[in-house]
Write a protein that holds these residues in place. Structure first.
Motif, PDB file in Angstrom:
ATOM      1  N   VAL A   1       5.426   5.608   3.434  1.00 24.29           N
ATOM      2  CA  VAL A   1       4.271   5.226   3.401  1.00 24.29           C
ATOM      3  C   VAL A   1       3.902   4.003   2.646  1.00 24.29           C
ATOM      4  O   VAL A   1       5.006   3.754   2.099  1.00 24.29           O
ATOM      5  CB  VAL A   1       3.335   6.442   2.188  1.00 24.29           C
ATOM      6  N   TRP A   2       3.049   3.201   3.708  1.00 23.26           N
ATOM      7  CA  TRP A   2       3.219   1.852   3.081  1.00 23.26           C
ATOM      8  C   TRP A   2       2.426   1.733   1.746  1.00 23.26           C
ATOM      9  O   TRP A   2       1.197   2.142   2.027  1.00 23.26           O
ATOM     10  CB  TRP A   2       2.581   0.998   4.749  1.00 23.26           C
ATOM     11  N   GLY A   3       2.578   0.976   1.153  1.00 20.74           N
ATOM     12  CA  GLY A   3       2.154   0.385  -0.043  1.00 20.74           C
ATOM     13  C   GLY A   3       1.977  -0.771   0.626  1.00 20.74           C
ATOM     14  O   GLY A   3       2.238  -1.746  -0.579  1.00 20.74           O
ATOM     15  N   VAL A   4       0.728  -0.747   0.411  1.00 20.55           N
ATOM     16  CA  VAL A   4      -0.142  -1.958   1.060  1.00 20.55           C
ATOM     17  C   VAL A   4      -2.413  -1.245   0.701  1.00 20.55           C
ATOM     18  O   VAL A   4      -2.214  -0.524   0.213  1.00 20.55           O
ATOM     19  CB  VAL A   4      -0.494  -2.408   2.256  1.00 20.55           C
ATOM     20  N   SER A   5      -2.562  -2.403   0.510  1.00 20.62           N
ATOM     21  CA  SER A   5      -3.894  -2.598  -0.113  1.00 20.62           C
ATOM     22  C   SER A   5      -5.333  -2.268   1.399  1.00 20.62           C
ATOM     23  O   SER A   5      -4.030  -2.575   2.788  1.00 20.62           O
ATOM     24  CB  SER A   5      -4.785  -3.307  -1.060  1.00 20.62           C
ATOM     25  N   ASN A   6      -6.324  -2.246   1.391  1.00 24.55           N
ATOM     26  CA  ASN A   6      -6.600  -1.746   2.280  1.00 24.55           C
ATOM     27  C   ASN A   6      -7.527  -3.166   2.841  1.00 24.55           C
ATOM     28  O   ASN A   6      -8.815  -3.718   2.963  1.00 24.55           O
ATOM     29  CB  ASN A   6      -8.183  -0.701   2.366  1.00 24.55           C
ATOM     30  N   ASN A   7      -6.449  -4.117   3.491  1.00 20.86           N
ATOM     31  CA  ASN A   7      -7.361  -5.357   3.143  1.00 20.86           C
ATOM     32  C   ASN A   7      -7.539  -5.720   4.670  1.00 20.86           C
ATOM     33  O   ASN A   7      -7.102  -5.083   6.117  1.00 20.86           O
ATOM     34  CB  ASN A   7      -5.662  -6.755   3.349  1.00 20.86           C
ATOM     35  N   SER A   8      -9.005  -6.535   4.588  1.00 15.61           N
ATOM     36  CA  SER A   8      -9.381  -6.543   5.863  1.00 15.61           C
ATOM     37  C   SER A   8      -8.320  -7.335   7.037  1.00 15.61           C
ATOM     38  O   SER A   8      -8.495  -6.846   8.184  1.00 15.61           O
ATOM     39  CB  SER A   8     -10.329  -7.945   6.032  1.00 15.61           C
ATOM     40  N   ARG A   9      -6.910  -8.362   6.405  1.00 15.87           N
ATOM     41  CA  ARG A   9      -6.304  -9.052   7.832  1.00 15.87           C
ATOM     42  C   ARG A   9      -4.909  -7.979   7.685  1.00 15.87           C
ATOM     43  O   ARG A   9      -3.884  -8.384   7.876  1.00 15.87           O
ATOM     44  CB  ARG A   9      -5.706 -10.449   6.735  1.00 15.87           C
ATOM     45  N   ARG A  10      -5.386  -6.875   6.666  1.00 10.38           N
ATOM     46  CA  ARG A  10      -3.987  -6.096   7.316  1.00 10.38           C
ATOM     47  C   ARG A  10      -3.240  -5.569   8.604  1.00 10.38           C
ATOM     48  O   ARG A  10      -4.483  -5.965   9.098  1.00 10.38           O
ATOM     49  CB  ARG A  10      -4.270  -4.569   6.332  1.00 10.38           C
ATOM     50  N   TRP A  11      -1.646  -5.811   8.825  1.00 12.51           N
ATOM     51  CA  TRP A  11      -1.137  -5.883   9.381  1.00 12.51           C
ATOM     52  C   TRP A  11      -0.085  -4.766   9.414  1.00 12.51           C
ATOM     53  O   TRP A  11       1.429  -4.038  10.424  1.00 12.51           O
ATOM     54  CB  TRP A  11      -0.968  -7.045  10.234  1.00 12.51           C
TER      55      TRP A  11
ATOM     56  N   ARG B   1       6.765   2.266   0.520  1.00 11.42           N
ATOM     57  CA  ARG B   1       7.275   0.699   1.641  1.00 11.42           C
ATOM     58  C   ARG B   1       6.076  -0.192   0.630  1.00 11.42           C
ATOM     59  O   ARG B   1       5.632  -0.171   1.113  1.00 11.42           O
ATOM     60  CB  ARG B   1       7.504   0.705   2.612  1.00 11.42           C
ATOM     61  N   ILE B   2       6.165  -0.719  -0.300  1.00  7.58           N
ATOM     62  CA  ILE B   2       5.983  -1.427  -0.926  1.00  7.58           C
ATOM     63  C   ILE B   2       5.367  -2.874  -0.363  1.00  7.58           C
ATOM     64  O   ILE B   2       6.608  -3.320  -0.340  1.00  7.58           O
ATOM     65  CB  ILE B   2       5.902  -1.982  -2.629  1.00  7.58           C
ATOM     66  N   ALA B   3       4.636  -3.789  -0.622  1.00  5.77           N
ATOM     67  CA  ALA B   3       4.274  -5.258   0.343  1.00  5.77           C
ATOM     68  C   ALA B   3       4.758  -5.729  -1.132  1.00  5.77           C
ATOM     69  O   ALA B   3       4.952  -5.839  -2.380  1.00  5.77           O
ATOM     70  CB  ALA B   3       3.427  -4.793   1.262  1.00  5.77           C
ATOM     71  N   SER B   4       3.294  -6.521  -1.109  1.00  7.42           N
ATOM     72  CA  SER B   4       3.314  -7.996  -2.138  1.00  7.42           C
ATOM     73  C   SER B   4       2.268  -6.976  -3.246  1.00  7.42           C
ATOM     74  O   SER B   4       1.316  -7.171  -3.253  1.00  7.42           O
ATOM     75  CB  SER B   4       2.476  -9.647  -1.757  1.00  7.42           C
ATOM     76  N   TYR B   5       3.461  -6.769  -4.306  1.00  9.67           N
ATOM     77  CA  TYR B   5       2.411  -5.886  -5.179  1.00  9.67           C
ATOM     78  C   TYR B   5       1.779  -7.468  -6.228  1.00  9.67           C
ATOM     79  O   TYR B   5       3.636  -8.280  -7.099  1.00  9.67           O
ATOM     80  CB  TYR B   5       3.292  -5.254  -6.126  1.00  9.67           C
ATOM     81  N   ARG B   6       1.575  -7.079  -6.737  1.00  9.38           N
ATOM     82  CA  ARG B   6       0.854  -8.557  -7.594  1.00  9.38           C
ATOM     83  C   ARG B   6      -0.915  -8.581  -7.919  1.00  9.38           C
ATOM     84  O   ARG B   6      -1.405  -7.338  -7.770  1.00  9.38           O
ATOM     85  CB  ARG B   6       0.793 -10.199  -6.606  1.00  9.38           C
ATOM     86  N   ALA B   7      -0.967  -8.186  -9.552  1.00  9.40           N
ATOM     87  CA  ALA B   7      -2.441  -8.740  -9.839  1.00  9.40           C
ATOM     88  C   ALA B   7      -3.523  -8.778  -9.211  1.00  9.40           C
ATOM     89  O   ALA B   7      -4.278  -8.770  -8.308  1.00  9.40           O
ATOM     90  CB  ALA B   7      -2.550  -9.228 -11.323  1.00  9.40           C
ATOM     91  N   ARG B   8      -3.078 -10.404  -8.129  1.00  5.81           N
ATOM     92  CA  ARG B   8      -4.627 -10.577  -7.003  1.00  5.81           C
ATOM     93  C   ARG B   8      -3.269 -11.343  -6.104  1.00  5.81           C
ATOM     94  O   ARG B   8      -2.126 -12.146  -6.242  1.00  5.81           O
ATOM     95  CB  ARG B   8      -5.412 -11.436  -7.601  1.00  5.81           C
ATOM     96  N   PRO B   9      -3.891 -11.304  -4.827  1.00  4.88           N
ATOM     97  CA  PRO B   9      -3.598 -12.084  -3.944  1.00  4.88           C
ATOM     98  C   PRO B   9      -3.162 -13.797  -4.145  1.00  4.88           C
ATOM     99  O   PRO B   9      -4.533 -14.300  -4.812  1.00  4.88           O
ATOM    100  CB  PRO B   9      -3.874 -11.888  -2.439  1.00  4.88           C
ATOM    101  N   ASP B  10      -2.046 -14.366  -4.063  1.00  5.79           N
ATOM    102  CA  ASP B  10      -2.228 -15.660  -4.549  1.00  5.79           C
ATOM    103  C   ASP B  10      -1.382 -16.565  -3.345  1.00  5.79           C
ATOM    104  O   ASP B  10      -1.337 -17.894  -3.698  1.00  5.79           O
ATOM    105  CB  ASP B  10      -1.483 -15.816  -5.581  1.00  5.79           C
ATOM    106  N   ASP B  11      -1.051 -16.150  -2.351  1.00  8.02           N
ATOM    107  CA  ASP B  11      -0.784 -17.322  -1.566  1.00  8.02           C
ATOM    108  C   ASP B  11      -1.730 -16.602   0.488  1.00  8.02           C
ATOM    109  O   ASP B  11      -2.153 -15.052   0.165  1.00  8.02           O
ATOM    110  CB  ASP B  11       0.740 -16.954  -1.136  1.00  8.02           C
ATOM    111  N   ARG B  12      -1.392 -16.900   1.285  1.00  2.42           N
ATOM    112  CA  ARG B  12      -1.749 -16.062   2.567  1.00  2.42           C
ATOM    113  C   ARG B  12      -1.375 -15.550   2.868  1.00  2.42           C
ATOM    114  O   ARG B  12      -2.014 -14.530   3.953  1.00  2.42           O
ATOM    115  CB  ARG B  12      -1.964 -18.083   3.945  1.00  2.42           C
TER     116      ARG B  12
END
Length: 272
Positions: free
Chosen positions: A206-216, A165-176
């Motif tokens: 499986v969640w498709g998300v990076s290990n972001n500090s603000r991850r929910w 379950r891919i969330a925000s796939y981007r080259a880099r985060p570009d919004d909050r």
């Protein structure tokens, strides 16, 4: 050791074209399927380019012959009609699974989406991997239907099926919002490689998300299959916060997993 053959559907798309290069390995051959134009195979590239519709069962069966696994990325993302979503996103997954069954291919890795559960509100606890479907759009409905097809083909035919379950796939985060749900290209590759190599995974969500500090979103199932994301959107937090406003129109829907897909009057041309 025999050569490993991996099929990538949607290989001309944003993620598919990235995987075309990132999944290259010695002893591995890629079969690149898309109806859109693709670059020719490079001299050092162990691959075959196939022009075919993902919803064409016979073409998919022929193209997937001899493969060890299928990475199913083909999908209409936005701006489509219900009929188009059914034809490409749902019937396409059926064709992939049927091709796998006919060719005795034991594993399918599927690009699902957080929009399969978009109408679930964010809470103080992590969104679980097997969160009950609450799609926020026709696109999300098609992802739910495809996950269900994967479950059926696992239970009836024994095909391992991992829905990322891919969330925000981007080259880099570009919004909050992306500071929480970003999936980096490198972590996408890690997720796919883990999905291809996990021993006897069965049916997984499986969640498709990076290990972001603000991850929910949970990483429990990710780690259970050997996917250890390494990137963190926080690296760009200062820049993102300085360049965006907390009053951004999209922020009013940030309490929902699907973001602006849950907005009143949302049409299928919107994305988050």
């Amino acid at each position: 050791m025999s050569e490993q053959v991996i099929v990538i559907t949607g290989s001309a798309g944003e993620i598919g074209s990235m995987l075309r290069h990132a999944l290259r390995r010695p002893g591995r051959r890629l079969v690149l399927i898309d109806i859109a134009d693709q670059p020719a195979v490079e001299p050092d590239e162990n691959a075959a380019v196939v022009s075919a519709s993902v919803s064409d069962v016979e073409a998919m069966t022929q193209a997937c012959a001899g493969a060890d696994a299928i990475v199913h990325m083909a999908s209409l993302l936005d701006g489509a009609t219900w009929t188009q979503y059914v034809d490409v996103n749902i019937n396409g997954t059926y064709a992939v699974l049927e091709a796998a069954r006919r060719n005795n291919i034991g594993r399918v890795v599927y690009a699902s989406s957080h929009h399969a559960v978009g109408f679930n509100p964010k809470t103080d606890t992590e969104a679980p991997d097997y969160m009950f479907p609450r799609p926020d759009s026709y696109y999300g409905v098609a992802k739910v239907a495809s996950e269900a097809l994967g479950s059926l083909y696992h239970d009836r035919h024994g095909i391992d099926f991992i829905a990322l379950r891919i969330a925000s796939y981007r080259a880099r985060p570009d919004d909050r919002r992306a500071l929480s749900n970003w999936l980096s290209p490198d972590d996408t590759v890690r997720a796919v490689e883990a999905s291809l190599s996990a021993p006897a995974p069965g049916f997984r969500v499986v969640w498709g998300v990076s290990n972001n500090s603000r991850r929910w979103m949970s990483l429990e199932e990710a780690r259970a299959i050997g996917f250890e994301p390494q990137d963190d959107a926080e690296h760009w937090a200062e820049q993102v916060m300085a360049s965006t406003s907390p009053d951004d129109p999209g922020a009013q829907w940030d309490h929902m997993l699907g973001g602006k897909f849950t907005a009143d009057g949302f049409d299928e041309a919107g994305r988050s």
